[in-house]
Design a protein around this motif. Sequence first.
Motif, PDB file in Angstrom:
ATOM      1  N   PRO A  68      57.012  86.540   7.394  1.00 28.96           N
ATOM      2  CA  PRO A  68      56.055  85.256   7.164  1.00 28.96           C
ATOM      3  C   PRO A  68      56.937  84.010   7.315  1.00 28.96           C
ATOM      4  N   GLU A  69      56.271  83.029   7.838  1.00 32.04           N
ATOM      5  CA  GLU A  69      56.751  81.761   8.062  1.00 32.04           C
ATOM      6  C   GLU A  69      55.626  80.704   7.563  1.00 32.04           C
ATOM      7  N   TRP A  70      55.665  80.166   6.361  1.00 32.96           N
ATOM      8  CA  TRP A  70      54.417  79.445   6.188  1.00 32.96           C
ATOM      9  C   TRP A  70      54.416  78.072   6.751  1.00 32.96           C
ATOM     10  N   ILE A  71      53.154  77.769   7.361  1.00 30.34           N
ATOM     11  CA  ILE A  71      52.881  76.649   8.331  1.00 30.34           C
ATOM     12  C   ILE A  71      51.642  76.076   7.572  1.00 30.34           C
ATOM     13  N   ALA A  72      51.937  74.500   7.279  1.00 30.81           N
ATOM     14  CA  ALA A  72      50.692  73.555   6.389  1.00 30.81           C
ATOM     15  C   ALA A  72      49.685  73.722   7.785  1.00 30.81           C
ATOM     16  N   GLU A  73      48.371  73.657   7.231  1.00 31.29           N
ATOM     17  CA  GLU A  73      47.410  73.540   8.165  1.00 31.29           C
ATOM     18  C   GLU A  73      47.498  72.224   9.223  1.00 31.29           C
ATOM     19  N   GLU A  74      47.985  71.088   8.643  1.00 32.68           N
ATOM     20  CA  GLU A  74      48.035  69.961   9.434  1.00 32.68           C
ATOM     21  C   GLU A  74      49.250  70.129  10.307  1.00 32.68           C
ATOM     22  N   ALA A  75      50.120  70.995  10.220  1.00 35.88           N
ATOM     23  CA  ALA A  75      51.280  71.143  10.754  1.00 35.88           C
ATOM     24  C   ALA A  75      51.053  72.077  12.058  1.00 35.88           C
ATOM     25  N   ARG A  76      50.145  72.924  11.993  1.00 29.59           N
ATOM     26  CA  ARG A  76      50.011  73.753  13.291  1.00 29.59           C
ATOM     27  C   ARG A  76      49.935  73.507  14.420  1.00 29.59           C
ATOM     28  N   GLY A 110      48.147  79.964  17.639  1.00 32.05           N
ATOM     29  CA  GLY A 110      49.317  79.154  17.050  1.00 32.05           C
ATOM     30  C   GLY A 110      48.783  77.737  16.726  1.00 32.05           C
ATOM     31  N   ARG A 111      47.737  77.502  17.506  1.00 31.86           N
ATOM     32  CA  ARG A 111      47.266  75.944  17.247  1.00 31.86           C
ATOM     33  C   ARG A 111      46.614  75.864  15.971  1.00 31.86           C
ATOM     34  N   TYR A 112      45.951  76.863  15.843  1.00 27.95           N
ATOM     35  CA  TYR A 112      44.928  76.489  14.520  1.00 27.95           C
ATOM     36  C   TYR A 112      45.451  77.151  13.223  1.00 27.95           C
ATOM     37  N   GLY A 113      44.914  76.429  12.177  1.00 30.29           N
ATOM     38  CA  GLY A 113      45.211  77.371  10.876  1.00 30.29           C
ATOM     39  C   GLY A 113      43.927  77.864  10.417  1.00 30.29           C
ATOM     40  N   VAL A 114      43.533  77.765   9.144  1.00 37.10           N
ATOM     41  CA  VAL A 114      42.355  78.582   8.811  1.00 37.10           C
ATOM     42  C   VAL A 114      40.915  77.594   8.638  1.00 37.10           C
TER      43      VAL A 114
END
Length: 300
Positions: free
Chosen positions: A142-150, A78-82
Motif C-alpha cells: 500500500p502507498e497512501w495517496i491523498a484525495e486531492e493528489a490522485r 487511478g484518477r479518483y479517490g473516495v
Amino acid sequence: MEGCRRAISVRRTGTPSCATAASSPASSPPSTPAPHRAGRGRLGVLLTVPDDTLPGLVEGLAATGAVRPGQLLVHTSGRYGVGVLDPARRAGALPLALHPAMTFTGTPVDVQRLAGCSFGVTAPDELRLAAEALVIEMGGEPEWIAEEARPLYHAALALGANHLVTLVAEAMELLSAAGVTAPDRMLGPLLGAALDNALRSGDAALTGPVARGDAGTVEAHVEQLRAHAPRTVPGYLAMARATADRALDQGLLKPDLAAALLAVLADRAEDSVPRQAPGAADGDHPDERPDGEDQDGTDR
C-alpha cells in the motif's frame, strides 16, 4: 479493466469467478452509462471500469439500491479517490480506492504481477487498516495517496508507463525501417538497462547526444525523422527539449553547447503534421505522408 478485476479476484479467492451487479438502463439516472459490471464477493463490490465511467456508475448503483449499508465498495481507478463514491457512501457503503500500479493484459500473468505491486490507496481514516489489510492480502504494497493528489499521481503513472509503450512502439518501427530484423531483441537489453539506471540514479543516468550537447547528431536525427516518419518528430523534439532542460539542471549539458542544441530542437511549421481522422481512407489526406512512405505514420 477486466484483466484487473480477474487478477484481484483470483489473487484473493483463488478463483476467477465473481458475481456481478449492474446499473439498469431503465432505472439509472440519465447521466449514468449502463449497463456496467461490478464484481461482488467477499470483498464487497469491486468496480473496475474506465475512469470516466465511474461517477455515473456509482450514481446508478446508489440510485437503484444496489449497495447495502455496511458493504465495502472498492474501485480501482487511478484518477479518483473516495470522493467519487460519495453517492454510495451516503447510502451506507464503506468506500475504498485501491489502484494497482500495474498494467494488465487479461491473461494469467496478471495474477503473478500483483505480487509485490504497489497500490495507490485512498481511504477514510476509519478504514485505513481495512484498506491496508486488503492490499497486503493480495500480495501488494500500500502507498497512501491523498484525495486531492490522485489526478497528479495518475498522471505520473500514465506518463511513465502508457507513454513508454508509444515510445517503444515507435522505436521498434524506426529500427525495422532501418533494416533491423529483430528490433525487440535489440531494444530489450538497452531499455532494461536504461530503466534500471533511471530508477537507481534519476537524471544522473542521462546519456546520449542530447545530454552531451551533440547538436549535429540531433540535427541528423530530426532530418531523418522528417523524411521517414514525420509523425514522430513532434514527440522527439518535445522529449529532447525536456531531456536538455534536465541535463542542464544537473550540470550534465554544458551551457555553451545548449544554445546550438536548442536551436536544432526549435519547432518548425512542417512538423505540425495533420492527424488523419479515424476511418478515413489513406488517400483522403495526400499531404500527410511524403512520397514513398507507407503506413509508418498512421495513428495507433
